[in-house]
Scaffold this active site. Structure first.
Site, PDB file in Angstrom:
ATOM      1  CG  HIS A 121      82.783  57.492   6.146  1.00 13.56           C
ATOM      2  ND1 HIS A 121      82.815  58.460   5.164  1.00 13.56           N
ATOM      3  CD2 HIS A 121      83.379  56.385   5.608  1.00 13.56           C
ATOM      4  CE1 HIS A 121      83.379  57.972   4.078  1.00 13.56           C
ATOM      5  NE2 HIS A 121      83.740  56.709   4.314  1.00 13.56           N
ATOM      6  CB  CYS A 187      81.971  64.893   7.115  1.00 14.14           C
ATOM      7  SG  CYS A 187      82.889  64.475   5.621  1.00 14.14           S
TER       8      CYS A 187
END
Length: 211
Positions: A121, A187
């Site tokens: 993440h 991301c």
């Protein structure tokens, strides 16, 4: 008479000297007066020596990855196995533990021939994630992955891409490779508050250079 003889001799001597001087001048004119200057080559400029890229190392046998270490961005994590979701998308580590990275079990293990895949993440649970600084990596940076067999696969970054998620399939992230490679994925880009997700992916490409 002696005076005339001396005068005539002096005149002849002067005439001879004048003729000799004229011949010297003519010779100098036709010869250029001296050797023409030799053209000197321009001074050599120092040549910047570019470091040779590290050669790709030979593939390792299959072995479960244990942990990942990326000194450039201060990323250190154990690795948990990740499979597929019900919609055939790759699982990601729980967002409640954003500092946890995982490896995709349907891809080659890091060090085997082909593209191994590690995901993490960028942030989550109101804190920075394990790959928060992944976009800062550049060609030449190193990534180390410790393996269950006691070896450490060392990869060198070759490129970093920011890819719109809608174009991710065309990026060829999971395409076969002739040698052992690594893909780090997180991301990036703008956060879409409606979809509650980032619109892009950051993908780091690396090749095996040691173990």
């Amino acid at each position: 008479m002696p005076t005339r003889t001396t005068s005539r001799r002096g005149y002849l001597i002067a005439l001879v000297l004048a003729l000799l001087a004229a011949l010297v001048v003519v010779a100098l004119v036709f010869s250029g007066g001296s050797e023409p200057p030799t053209a000197q080559p321009p001074p050599a400029r120092p040549v910047a020596v570019q470091p040779e890229p590290a050669e790709q190392d030979a593939a390792l046998p299959k072995s479960t990855p244990v942990s990942i270490d990326i000194p450039k961005i201060g990323a250190h994590s154990s690795l948990v196995p990740l499979g597929l979701n019900a919609d055939n998308t790759i699982e990601v580590p729980p967002v409640t533990t954003p500092l946890q990275a995982g490896w995709y079990t349907y891809a080659p293990t890091p060090g085997e021939t082909g593209p191994a895949v590690v995901l993490g993440h960028v942030d989550g649970n109101h804190q920075k994630g394990i790959f928060f600084r992944l976009k800062e990596l550049a060609a030449g940076d190193r990534v180390s992955i410790a393996r269950e067999d006691g070896t450490t696969a060392v990869f060198e970054v070759t490129k970093v891409h920011q890819v719109p998620k809608k174009d991710f399939e065309g990026e060829g992230v999971y395409d076969d490779t002739p040698g052992p490679e690594l893909r780090l994925i997180t991301c990036g880009g703008v956060f879409d508050r409606t979809a509650r997700n980032y619109v892009d992916n950051i993908v780091v490409y690396a090749k095996l250079v040691g173990h």
